[in-house]
Design a protein around this motif. Structure first.
Motif, PDB file in Angstrom:
ATOM      1  N   GLY A 613      36.524 -35.334 -13.224  1.00 44.76           N
ATOM      2  CA  GLY A 613      37.922 -35.267 -13.643  1.00 44.76           C
ATOM      3  C   GLY A 613      38.595 -33.980 -13.183  1.00 44.76           C
ATOM      4  N   TYR A 614      37.881 -32.867 -13.327  1.00 46.41           N
ATOM      5  CA  TYR A 614      38.478 -31.600 -12.913  1.00 46.41           C
ATOM      6  C   TYR A 614      38.624 -31.532 -11.391  1.00 46.41           C
ATOM      7  N   LEU A 619      42.286 -31.573  -6.636  1.00 47.05           N
ATOM      8  CA  LEU A 619      42.861 -32.238  -5.462  1.00 47.05           C
ATOM      9  C   LEU A 619      44.363 -32.406  -5.627  1.00 47.05           C
ATOM     10  N   ALA A 620      44.782 -32.718  -6.850  1.00 45.24           N
ATOM     11  CA  ALA A 620      46.226 -32.836  -7.102  1.00 45.24           C
ATOM     12  C   ALA A 620      46.907 -31.478  -6.977  1.00 45.24           C
ATOM     13  N   ASP A 621      46.265 -30.427  -7.511  1.00 45.00           N
ATOM     14  CA  ASP A 621      46.854 -29.080  -7.416  1.00 45.00           C
ATOM     15  C   ASP A 621      46.930 -28.602  -5.980  1.00 45.00           C
ATOM     16  N   GLY A 653      38.207 -33.041 -18.246  1.00 44.11           N
ATOM     17  CA  GLY A 653      38.139 -32.286 -17.003  1.00 44.11           C
ATOM     18  C   GLY A 653      39.458 -32.298 -16.265  1.00 44.11           C
ATOM     19  N   PHE A 654      40.105 -33.450 -16.214  1.00 46.11           N
ATOM     20  CA  PHE A 654      41.373 -33.553 -15.481  1.00 46.11           C
ATOM     21  C   PHE A 654      42.452 -32.670 -16.097  1.00 46.11           C
ATOM     22  N   ARG A 692      40.685 -33.729 -29.354  1.00 47.52           N
ATOM     23  CA  ARG A 692      41.297 -32.559 -29.996  1.00 47.52           C
ATOM     24  C   ARG A 692      40.917 -31.286 -29.247  1.00 47.52           C
ATOM     25  N   ARG A 693      39.648 -31.191 -28.817  1.00 43.35           N
ATOM     26  CA  ARG A 693      39.232 -30.021 -28.046  1.00 43.35           C
ATOM     27  C   ARG A 693      39.989 -29.942 -26.731  1.00 43.35           C
ATOM     28  N   THR A 694      40.211 -31.109 -26.096  1.00 42.34           N
ATOM     29  CA  THR A 694      40.941 -31.131 -24.827  1.00 42.34           C
ATOM     30  C   THR A 694      42.355 -30.610 -25.004  1.00 42.34           C
ATOM     31  N   PHE A 695      43.061 -31.115 -26.014  1.00 44.54           N
ATOM     32  CA  PHE A 695      44.466 -30.758 -26.187  1.00 44.54           C
ATOM     33  C   PHE A 695      44.645 -29.387 -26.839  1.00 44.54           C
TER      34      PHE A 695
END
Length: 747
Positions: A613-614, A619-621, A653-654, A692-695
């Protein structure tokens, strides 16, 4: 022939005054002082005006400098006054303690003390009789307790320090110590026996040399052992065959706050500033002391009048009379200060303690006193760069564009490389800035470190360079060597830098651990990118950085496959830092390699989900994935066919670092919204902690906007945002794009 045994308290101002007066009265023709005989050769400096106490004799083994001991002296130390009297009157003065040549070896082979029978203590004498362990360490505490004093220092002051008749005081001290040694039956270890035997041997030697008036200055506890000389044969037998090592001595500056440490002859005091005041103004009824307190408070913008001072002095003297004491002591003066000058606020007493009771005074030593070459070079550089040795903290902000500040920084970094922590950097310096912030405080204990590091070279530059090269040769960890390299470059140790670069290259070539390589890349990139700020050629590491990044790009995809969650989280952080490092480096060829690597990781279904995901986000960045292609990849990863836990890890990851993409791309928002909408309740509850950890990693503003967007449902827009989008003037917006690109430095 007369021998005068003067039992004193180390660093006692009253004892110092008694010794001075007694010597002036009896006029001895030799003075013997408790201390290391190896230092006899440097006693000639005591009468030098440039040797200003507090100072200390440093006795150490040249071949093992870490084995060292300090013998500190203040102006109010009885030993100092005895030595000073002898030097000014041109009579011999000698130290008489057991030589450190023997003591160092005895301490090394010293076995644990056997448990001795506890002394019989008569606790009916007073409620302050201390327990057995305290009496063993400090027998005088027993006498103080018997007299009704909980503090033996206060008892000694009032019983001996404030008295006026020196002869009567020394007689009383001898009688008191004799009674203690006879009645308490305290443990009497071998080292103490040897010390007192050597003291008696020194006295006998002076008698054989036909000195008629011998003055002996020693700690009060030893007085009975020197009054009862015993047989010379027994002492000689006891001292026979002792182990011996080579010992060197020198004078070093000392500080008042370190006088509270137990060193040398085991003496330590809690209030050296107060003791100096007592030495200089022994007839003070408290007025001078209160005046100093008032001056200190006025410097802190606190209103103190003469009436305050007079009232505080009267209160201190009243307390003294009520307690039946001969003179107001520090306790009475502090209580009066608290009541009258501080209005009951005891926090101000801490200021008095630091500035007056203890004080930050540091002594001075003549520059021509023999000392190690490295110490001489350090002092020369300190004088040249106007960085004095001070006992208190002193802050410096260095502008590295100025020659003097740059030289100061280089010296401080080199001292740091030698593990001499004179300066401590603090505060954020920022990347590529020209400023450093340092806080300096000199510790007399650095003298041992300087002697120890002197084996590497006679100058700071030489010693630091050779010491770092030695560390480079013995280091086996790539991270350890890279850390040394980071610190060696600002120290401008060119020979050491070349050795470290070579060692980094060797270790990097030998290691197959991609995570170890990734750990050190950010630091090396910092060196390569910002080293020239200090006028240092950092191109030495460029080739190594390029080679290591290439190795990482080759090995990283395989490292992302088949790993546990904990290892994946650790690797994710390394990839995050690696990407930042490449953005800083701005090397097109290496950036291309990195983009190809993360593309392979993102498209490999076997990669750990959070890393995949990261990699997609990167790749997007990097603008390698956008528009419909990005939506397709995102939709595939978040599809219903993907296990919810894997999809949630991929999403974590994303979205690492920022949730902005979800705010600006409604297609991605719709995919996430629909994915969460189709989750079963049980699956949602299981994934909730992960989500919740992600956000929680987003900023407050991002979380707030995401919450507002969630209210809009699948469209993800509110009424306000829709209205705003409908009224955008595209023509005017396009005119601002060139300006924004110019501000961002994009051509």
């Amino acid at each position: 022939m007369s021998t005068h045994i003067l039992g004193i308290r180390h660093h006692g101002p009253g004892s110092a005054r008694h010794v001075k007066e007694y010597l002036e009265k009896v006029k001895p023709d030799i003075v013997l002082v408790e201390g290391p005989p190896e230092a006899d050769s440097i006693l000639e400096w005591v009468s030098n005006d440039l040797l200003k106490p507090p100072v200390a004799i440093l006795a150490y083994q040249p071949d093992a400098p870490q084995k060292a001991v300090f013998y500190p002296f203040a102006e109010f130390s009885p030993e100092w006054q005895a030595i000073l009297y002898a030097r000014r009157n041109n009579i011999p003065v000698r130290f008489m303690d057991l030589p450190m040549a023997h003591q160092f070896e005895l301490k090394a082979e010293k076995a644990p003390k056997p448990e001795a029978e506890a002394p019989s203590l008569n606790n009916s004498l007073a409620p302050y009789i201390p327990d057995t362990n305290i009496v063993r360490r400090n027998p005088v505490a027993y006498l103080a307790g018997a007299a009704g004093f909980a503090d033996e220092e206060k008892w000694w002051e009032h019983m001996f320090e404030y008295r006026q008749d020196p002869e009567a005081v020394f007689t009383a001290v001898a009688e008191g110590m004799q009674a203690l040694r006879q009645d308490l039956h305290l443990p009497y270890d071998r080292e103490e026996q040897l010390r007192e035997a050597h003291m008696r041997k020194t006295i006998r030697q002076a008698e054989r040399e036909m000195y008629t008036e011998i003055a002996v200055v020693c700690g009060a506890w030893h007085t009975p052992a020197l009054l009862n000389m015993g047989k010379a044969k027994d002492d000689n037998e006891l001292l026979k065959g002792l182990p011996k090592v080579k010992v060197a001595t020198t004078w070093i500056p000392w500080t008042y706050n370190r006088l509270s440490y137990n060193s040398g002859y085991g003496a330590g005091i809690n209030s050296p500033g107060w003791y100096e005041h007592n030495w200089r103004y022994h007839d003070d009824d408290g007025t001078r002391w209160m005046s100093r307190v008032a001056r200190l408070f006025r410097e802190q913008q606190k209103d103190i009048s003469v009436a305050h001072v007079m009232e505080a002095v009267r209160l201190a003297n009243a307390l003294t009379a009520l307690r039946g004491l001969p003179k107001a002591g520090l306790e009475e003066l502090n209580e009066a200060t608290l009541s009258v000058l501080c209005n009951g606020e005891d926090i101000l007493l801490q200021l008095i303690n630091e500035e007056l009771i203890v004080s930050d005074k540091i002594g001075e030593v003549p520059t021509d006193i023999p000392r190690p070459p490295l110490q001489t070079d350090i002092e020369k550089l300190q004088k040249k760069l106007r960085l004095p040795q001070t006992a208190d903290y002193k802050d410096y902000v260095l502008d590295l564009r100025k020659d003097t500040d740059l030289e100061r920084s280089i010296l401080l970094h080199r001292m740091e490389m030698l593990d001499i922590r004179w300066g401590h950097r603090y505060g954020p310096s920022g990347k590529g800035t020209f400023k450093e912030q340092w806080r300096l405080q000199w510790d007399p204990g650095f003298s041992i470190d300087i002697i120890e590091k002197g084996s590497w070279g006679n100058t700071v530059e030489e010693a630091a360079s050779k010491y770092v090269q030695h560390q480079a040769k013995t280091a086996t960890s790539l991270k350890e060597v890279c850390t040394l390299l980071e610190t060696a470059i600002p120290a401008e140790l060119h020979d050491a830098i070349e050795a470290l670069v070579q060692q980094v290259n060797n270790l990097a070539a030998a290691t197959g651990d991609v995570m170890q390589l990734m750990t050190v890349i950010p630091g090396l990139v910092q060196i390569s990118r910002y080293g020239n700020v200090r006028k240092t050629d950092a191109t030495l590491v460029d080739g190594i950085v390029a080679g290591m990044i290439t190795r990482i790009c080759v090995s990283l995809p395989a490292a992302c496959i088949g790993i546990a969650d904990d290892a994946a989280a650790e690797l994710l952080e390394l990839i995050y830092n690696m990407n930042d490092a490449l953005l800083i480096l701005q090397d097109p060829e290496l950036t291309t390699q990195w983009q190809q690597t993360i593309s392979y990781i993102a498209r490999n279904d076997s990669s750990a989900p959070v890393i995949g995901g990261y990699a997609t986000r990167l790749l997007a960045d990097h603008r390698q994935l956008s528009g419909n292609d990005l939506v397709k990849v995102f939709s595939y990863a978040m599809s219903a066919a993907t296990a919810p836990a894997i999809a949630a890890a991929w999403l974590e990851g994303f979205l690492k670092g920022s949730g902005t993409l979800l705010l600006v791309d409604n297609d991605l928002w719709t995919v996430v919204y629909n994915w969460m909408h189709q989750l079963e309740e049980d699956a949602f509850k299981q994934l909730l902690p992960l989500l919740r950890r992600t956000f929680s990693g987003f900023t407050k503003a991002e979380r707030r906007k995401l919450g507002e967007k969630a209210k809009g449902g699948v469209s993800g827009t509110t009424g306000v945002s829709q209205h705003t989008m409908e009224n955008i003037d595209a023509t005017r917006a396009m005119k601002g794009i060139p300006v924004v690109l110019q501000m961002l430095g994009v051509k």
